[in-house]
Structure formats: C-alpha cells, structure tokens
Design a protein around this motif. Structure first.
Motif, PDB file in Angstrom:
ATOM      1  N   ILE A  81       0.850  -1.185   0.000  1.00 42.28           N
ATOM      2  CA  ILE A  81       0.000   0.000   0.000  1.00 42.28           C
ATOM      3  C   ILE A  81       0.891   1.241   0.000  1.00 42.28           C
ATOM      4  CG2 ILE A  81      -1.715   1.308   1.292  1.00 42.28           C
ATOM      5  CD1 ILE A  81      -2.793  -1.423   2.250  1.00 42.28           C
TER       6      ILE A  81
ATOM      7  N   SER B 298      -3.084   6.762   0.657  1.00 42.20           N
ATOM      8  CA  SER B 298      -4.433   7.060   0.179  1.00 42.20           C
ATOM      9  C   SER B 298      -4.596   8.553  -0.049  1.00 42.20           C
ATOM     10  CB  SER B 298      -5.476   6.539   1.174  1.00 42.20           C
ATOM     11  OG  SER B 298      -5.320   7.152   2.426  1.00 42.20           O
TER      12      SER B 298
ATOM     13  N   SER C 253      -7.917  11.595  -1.302  1.00 43.07           N
ATOM     14  CA  SER C 253      -9.344  11.848  -1.526  1.00 43.07           C
ATOM     15  C   SER C 253      -9.577  12.238  -2.977  1.00 43.07           C
ATOM     16  CB  SER C 253      -9.833  12.973  -0.613  1.00 43.07           C
ATOM     17  OG  SER C 253      -9.763  12.565   0.719  1.00 43.07           O
TER      18      SER C 253
ATOM     19  N   GLU D 298     -12.479   8.048  -0.564  1.00 43.20           N
ATOM     20  CA  GLU D 298     -11.128   7.770  -0.097  1.00 43.20           C
ATOM     21  C   GLU D 298     -10.555   6.677  -1.011  1.00 43.20           C
ATOM     22  OE1 GLU D 298      -7.869   8.539   2.325  1.00 43.20           O
ATOM     23  OE2 GLU D 298      -9.756   9.588   2.159  1.00 43.20           O
ATOM     24  N   ILE D 299      -9.465   7.012  -1.702  1.00 38.62           N
ATOM     25  CA  ILE D 299      -8.852   6.101  -2.669  1.00 38.62           C
ATOM     26  C   ILE D 299      -7.517   5.618  -2.108  1.00 38.62           C
ATOM     27  CG2 ILE D 299      -8.061   5.824  -5.040  1.00 38.62           C
ATOM     28  CD1 ILE D 299     -11.064   6.600  -4.740  1.00 38.62           C
ATOM     29  N   GLN D 300      -7.309   4.321  -2.144  1.00 40.86           N
ATOM     30  CA  GLN D 300      -6.056   3.737  -1.679  1.00 40.86           C
ATOM     31  C   GLN D 300      -5.276   3.235  -2.891  1.00 40.86           C
ATOM     32  OE1 GLN D 300      -6.033  -0.144   0.473  1.00 40.86           O
ATOM     33  NE2 GLN D 300      -5.406   1.184   2.177  1.00 40.86           N
TER      34      GLN D 300
ATOM     35  N   ASP E 120      -2.433   0.832  -4.249  1.00 38.74           N
ATOM     36  CA  ASP E 120      -1.811  -0.424  -3.853  1.00 38.74           C
ATOM     37  C   ASP E 120      -0.955  -0.934  -5.009  1.00 38.74           C
ATOM     38  OD1 ASP E 120      -1.172  -2.819  -2.635  1.00 38.74           O
ATOM     39  OD2 ASP E 120      -3.197  -3.644  -2.750  1.00 38.74           O
TER      40      ASP E 120
ATOM     41  N   ARG F 161     -11.351   2.213  -4.096  1.00 37.17           N
ATOM     42  CA  ARG F 161     -12.174   3.022  -3.192  1.00 37.17           C
ATOM     43  C   ARG F 161     -12.320   2.221  -1.901  1.00 37.17           C
ATOM     44  NH1 ARG F 161     -18.298   5.476  -3.915  1.00 37.17           N
ATOM     45  NH2 ARG F 161     -18.264   6.533  -1.891  1.00 37.17           N
TER      46      ARG F 161
ATOM     47  N   ASP G 288     -13.578   3.780   1.261  1.00 38.89           N
ATOM     48  CA  ASP G 288     -14.429   4.420   2.270  1.00 38.89           C
ATOM     49  C   ASP G 288     -15.783   3.744   2.436  1.00 38.89           C
ATOM     50  OD1 ASP G 288     -14.832   5.525  -0.373  1.00 38.89           O
ATOM     51  OD2 ASP G 288     -16.203   6.959   0.533  1.00 38.89           O
TER      52      ASP G 288
ATOM     53  N   TYR H 182      -4.312  11.188  -8.623  1.00 36.90           N
ATOM     54  CA  TYR H 182      -3.256  10.212  -8.340  1.00 36.90           C
ATOM     55  C   TYR H 182      -1.877  10.850  -8.507  1.00 36.90           C
ATOM     56  CZ  TYR H 182       0.066   6.465  -8.900  1.00 36.90           C
ATOM     57  OH  TYR H 182       1.183   5.665  -8.783  1.00 36.90           O
TER      58      TYR H 182
END
Length: 79
Positions: free
Chosen positions: A2, A5, A7, A12-14, A16, A31, A33, A68
């Motif tokens: 990871i 993250s 927004s 909330e975008i992570q 990976d 996503r 959240d 991103y």
C-alpha cells in the motif's frame, strides 16, 4: 504494498502497488471508504485503465489521474 491514500470526489482512494513476473508492476486504485475495496482503476505502463466502477462522466478518468499524480508528488520514493 500500500502506497497510501488520497481523496477524490468525496471518496477515499487507496493506491496499492502489485508486482509479479506475470503482469509486471501495476498500481490498483481502490475506493476504500465504503467498508470494502472497490477497484476504480489500474495504472500500468504509466497509463490509467478505468474499471466498470469508475464514474462514467467525461472528466472522471482525467480527474482521477490528476488526483493520483498529485498524491504521488507528495509521496517519497519511485512511482
């Protein structure tokens, strides 16, 4: 692994990072959240590929990539 993250559009975008011999390196934008990870896009070979869960309006892919990129600008290490 990871990466962190960020927004985007109230979500909330992570990010990976996944790497293996079969696909090489890819970054999944999920996503998170909502209580489960929903894949919004994959970045591979420096291109963003939306999934069926990515919003379909005209600017979604451009805005997601910009969010991103802004996230990666604030994260140390290789992209």
């Amino acid at each position: 692994m990871i990466l962190g993250s960020f927004s985007w559009r109230g979500m909330e975008i992570q990010a990976d990072r996944i790497a293996n011999e079969m696909i090489g390196e890819a970054i999944w934008l999920n996503r998170v959240d909502t209580g489960s990870a929903t894949p919004l896009a994959i970045i591979r070979s420096d291109r963003l590929f939306p999934t069926k869960f990515t919003p379909t309006d005209d600017t979604a892919v451009i805005q997601l990539r910009a969010a991103y990129d802004a996230f990666r600008d604030t994260t140390p290490g290789p992209a």
